[in-house]
Design a protein around this motif. Structure first.
Motif, PDB file in Angstrom:
ATOM      1  N   ALA A  51      47.526  58.371  52.665  1.00  0.00           N
ATOM      2  CA  ALA A  51      46.328  57.793  52.052  1.00  0.00           C
ATOM      3  C   ALA A  51      46.594  56.371  51.592  1.00  0.00           C
ATOM      4  N   ARG A  52      45.501  55.664  51.379  1.00  0.00           N
ATOM      5  CA  ARG A  52      45.558  54.269  50.923  1.00  0.00           C
ATOM      6  C   ARG A  52      44.623  54.119  49.720  1.00  0.00           C
ATOM      7  N   LEU A  53      45.120  53.487  48.676  1.00  0.00           N
ATOM      8  CA  LEU A  53      44.322  53.227  47.481  1.00  0.00           C
ATOM      9  C   LEU A  53      43.980  51.735  47.450  1.00  0.00           C
ATOM     10  N   THR A  54      42.688  51.438  47.414  1.00  0.00           N
ATOM     11  CA  THR A  54      42.232  50.047  47.395  1.00  0.00           C
ATOM     12  C   THR A  54      41.603  49.741  46.047  1.00  0.00           C
ATOM     13  N   LEU A  55      42.160  48.760  45.367  1.00  0.00           N
ATOM     14  CA  LEU A  55      41.661  48.349  44.063  1.00  0.00           C
ATOM     15  C   LEU A  55      41.043  46.964  44.149  1.00  0.00           C
ATOM     16  N   VAL A  56      39.886  46.802  43.540  1.00  0.00           N
ATOM     17  CA  VAL A  56      39.292  45.477  43.376  1.00  0.00           C
ATOM     18  C   VAL A  56      39.470  45.106  41.909  1.00  0.00           C
ATOM     19  N   THR A  57      40.213  44.035  41.663  1.00  0.00           N
ATOM     20  CA  THR A  57      40.508  43.621  40.298  1.00  0.00           C
ATOM     21  C   THR A  57      39.824  42.294  39.985  1.00  0.00           C
ATOM     22  N   GLY A  58      39.630  42.047  38.709  1.00  0.00           N
ATOM     23  CA  GLY A  58      39.004  40.788  38.307  1.00  0.00           C
ATOM     24  C   GLY A  58      38.892  40.714  36.802  1.00  0.00           C
ATOM     25  N   GLN A  59      38.202  39.698  36.308  1.00  0.00           N
ATOM     26  CA  GLN A  59      38.002  39.529  34.875  1.00  0.00           C
ATOM     27  C   GLN A  59      37.120  40.650  34.338  1.00  0.00           C
ATOM     28  N   ALA A  60      37.469  41.146  33.172  1.00  0.00           N
ATOM     29  CA  ALA A  60      36.707  42.243  32.582  1.00  0.00           C
ATOM     30  C   ALA A  60      35.285  41.811  32.251  1.00  0.00           C
ATOM     31  N   VAL A  61      35.126  40.601  31.697  1.00  0.00           N
ATOM     32  CA  VAL A  61      33.811  40.050  31.359  1.00  0.00           C
ATOM     33  C   VAL A  61      33.852  38.573  31.680  1.00  0.00           C
ATOM     34  N   PRO A  62      32.689  37.945  31.865  1.00  0.00           N
ATOM     35  CA  PRO A  62      32.700  36.490  32.051  1.00  0.00           C
ATOM     36  C   PRO A  62      33.345  35.808  30.856  1.00  0.00           C
ATOM     37  N   GLU A  63      33.998  34.669  31.092  1.00  0.00           N
ATOM     38  CA  GLU A  63      34.630  33.926  30.014  1.00  0.00           C
ATOM     39  C   GLU A  63      33.569  33.411  29.046  1.00  0.00           C
TER      40      GLU A  63
END
Length: 235
Positions: free
Chosen positions: A199-211
């Motif tokens: 299996a492959r786990l794909t994560l999309v990461t980014g800022q939790a909230v706009p600055e």
């Protein structure tokens, strides 16, 4: 350029900048296997048979090594994808229903086969739901498919990404009723022909909230739109 046009352009650039901070991380399993009501995991066995076979029930596990996240970064979405052609689907059910679950026991013991078999088996098919999938059968080569993981899964992924070894486990269980003496399985004879990665786990990461500056700019834009709209109505 009019005031509205300038504000709209600035807001669009801000949103684009925030969205542009997102990144995609793709992770293959570092280990996988199964526990059942009749036997325990062998570290050399990469089979992930899930379901009912030989009067026993089998549940699988998938281990991933998570990346550390930067300050202010979060996991926006997570998807678990299963490789096509990895073993076969057997049985008589026209559809098979797969459930994904959390695992709360020792990951090290799970991987080495030292975990108590009954406890590990129960853990891999209970607790928090990480997602479900329906597969059309009843028999044939395993298809490739993906499951969007739940908010509970994302919360746990965030928590485990902050642990020292970053290890994370997803359990898999067949949700259909047990039928004595009948095989109803997913991934039978999997892990063969060099297909050890299940299996492959794909994560999309980014800022939790706009600055904060971004929020202020968007707020100013909304206020300006309101002011301009009121002026137009008063004319």
């Amino acid at each position: 350029m009019s005031l509205i046009a300038r504000i709209a352009a600035a807001a669009a650039l801000t949103l684009s900048a925030v969205a542009g901070q997102a990144a995609t991380v793709s992770l293959l399993t570092t280990d996988n296997g199964w526990y059942s009501t009749v036997s325990a995991h062998s570290p050399s066995n990469t089979n992930t048979i899930t379901g009912f076979y030989n009067n026993g029930e089998y549940r699988s596990f998938y281990v991933f090594s998570l990346p550390g996240l930067a300050a202010g970064e979060t996991i926006l979405s997570a998807t678990l994808s299963f490789a096509s052609g990895n073993g076969t689907m057997e049985g008589q059910y026209a559809q098979k229903h797969l459930g994904l679950f959390d695992y709360t026991g020792s990951i090290s013991s799970l991987r080495t086969g030292a975990a108590d078999s009954a406890t590990a088996f129960a853990d891999l098919g209970s607790g928090k739901s990480y997602g479900t999938a329906t597969l059309n059968g009843p028999t044939g080569t395993m298809p490739g498919f993906s499951v969007s993981l739940t908010n509970d899964a994302i919360a746990d992924l965030l928590a485990f990404s902050a642990t020292p070894n970053h290890a994370f486990v997803i359990g898999a269980s067949l949700l259909d009723p047990f039928v004595s003496g009948r095989a109803e399985t997913l991934w039978s004879s999997s892990g063969q022909n060099g297909n050890a990665v299940a299996a492959r786990l794909t994560l999309v990461t980014g800022q939790a909230v706009p600055e904060p500056d971004s929020i202020a700019l968007l707020g100013a834009a909304a206020l300006a739109f309101g002011i301009v709209a009121r002026r137009r109505k008063s004319k």
